[in-house]
Motif scaffolding. Structure first.
Motif, PDB file in Angstrom:
ATOM      1  N   GLU A 146       1.071  -1.167   0.148  1.00 51.16           N
ATOM      2  CA  GLU A 146       0.118   0.063   0.002  1.00 51.16           C
ATOM      3  C   GLU A 146       0.717   1.401   0.214  1.00 51.16           C
ATOM      4  O   GLU A 146       0.169   2.307   0.135  1.00 51.16           O
ATOM      5  CB  GLU A 146      -0.973  -0.050   1.320  1.00 51.16           C
ATOM      6  CG  GLU A 146      -1.874  -1.126   1.248  1.00 51.16           C
ATOM      7  CD  GLU A 146      -3.096  -1.015   0.066  1.00 51.16           C
ATOM      8  OE1 GLU A 146      -3.316   0.243  -0.415  1.00 51.16           O
ATOM      9  OE2 GLU A 146      -3.170  -1.893  -0.596  1.00 51.16           O
ATOM     10  N   LYS A 175      -6.022  -4.982   1.839  1.00 45.90           N
ATOM     11  CA  LYS A 175      -6.761  -4.318   0.837  1.00 45.90           C
ATOM     12  C   LYS A 175      -7.182  -4.969  -0.395  1.00 45.90           C
ATOM     13  O   LYS A 175      -7.451  -6.361  -0.108  1.00 45.90           O
ATOM     14  CB  LYS A 175      -6.000  -3.054   0.372  1.00 45.90           C
ATOM     15  CG  LYS A 175      -5.696  -2.049   1.487  1.00 45.90           C
ATOM     16  CD  LYS A 175      -6.886  -1.513   1.946  1.00 45.90           C
ATOM     17  CE  LYS A 175      -6.545  -0.306   3.035  1.00 45.90           C
ATOM     18  NZ  LYS A 175      -7.438  -0.285   4.132  1.00 45.90           N
ATOM     19  N   SER A 234      -9.795  -5.580   3.737  1.00 43.02           N
ATOM     20  CA  SER A 234      -9.279  -4.681   4.995  1.00 43.02           C
ATOM     21  C   SER A 234      -8.819  -5.574   5.994  1.00 43.02           C
ATOM     22  O   SER A 234      -9.493  -6.627   6.459  1.00 43.02           O
ATOM     23  CB  SER A 234     -10.623  -3.631   5.416  1.00 43.02           C
ATOM     24  OG  SER A 234     -10.171  -3.210   6.733  1.00 43.02           O
TER      25      SER A 234
END
Length: 174
Positions: free
Chosen positions: A99, A140, A167
């Motif tokens: 991320e 994610k 998540s």
């Protein structure tokens, strides 16, 4: 009084960047240091055994300090994180956290993280060591393009590989 830790399963942490408050830190550090990051909170039943960081910036990276403090293998490659420097698979699963970092943008302006590259290496390492069904959690979204997500999904299906993407909050302590 000696603190009794729960029985743990070794995992590999595979991330793009590991700095304070990055997704790598927020997720992987809790596998290494307890939920409160100080050894005093609740412990996960997963234990980070090896860690691979794709982009290491010595000015901000915290993975090396954490690994040194807790005897976690610092890997030079994804396969090395999965084998922890040995000639066999040393983990029972992997956490992919991609991320952050300096990666190219897609034509639509989205950052293209190396999730497919990470998964290709996980597949190859599991295949090489006879563990085609190595469980993986991907923080994610699964990939940055439909083609990559479909590839990862199809390859996991071929291997009977447990896969979860989404998540990390759904796997947090309550």
């Amino acid at each position: 009084r000696v603190m009794q830790l729960p029985e743990t399963k070794p995992i590999a942490g595979i991330t793009t960047l590991y700095r304070t408050n990055s997704h790598g830190d927020l997720i992987l550090s809790r596998m290494a240091q307890s939920e409160t990051l100080d050894g005093k909170g609740r412990w996960s039943t997963l234990r980070m055994h090896g860690v691979y960081v794709d982009q290491v910036d010595p000015k901000i990276d915290i993975s090396r300090r954490i690994a040194a403090d807790l005897d976690i293998h610092v890997a030079k490659t994804v396969p090395d994180a999965l084998t922890a420097g040995t000639d066999k698979l040393a983990v029972e699963g992997a956490l992919v956290v991609a991320e952050h970092g300096d990666y190219p943008d897609s034509p639509t302006g989205a950052t293209q993280y190396p999730k497919r590259k990470f998964f290709e290496q996980i597949f190859a390492t599991g295949d090489k060591h006879g563990r085609r069904g190595l469980p993986v959690f991907c923080d994610k979204h699964l990939a940055d393009t439909w083609e990559d997500a479909k590839f990862i999904y199809d390859e996991c299906q071929k291997r009977g590989m447990p896969l979860m993407a989404g998540s990390s909050l759904t796997s947090a302590w309550c």
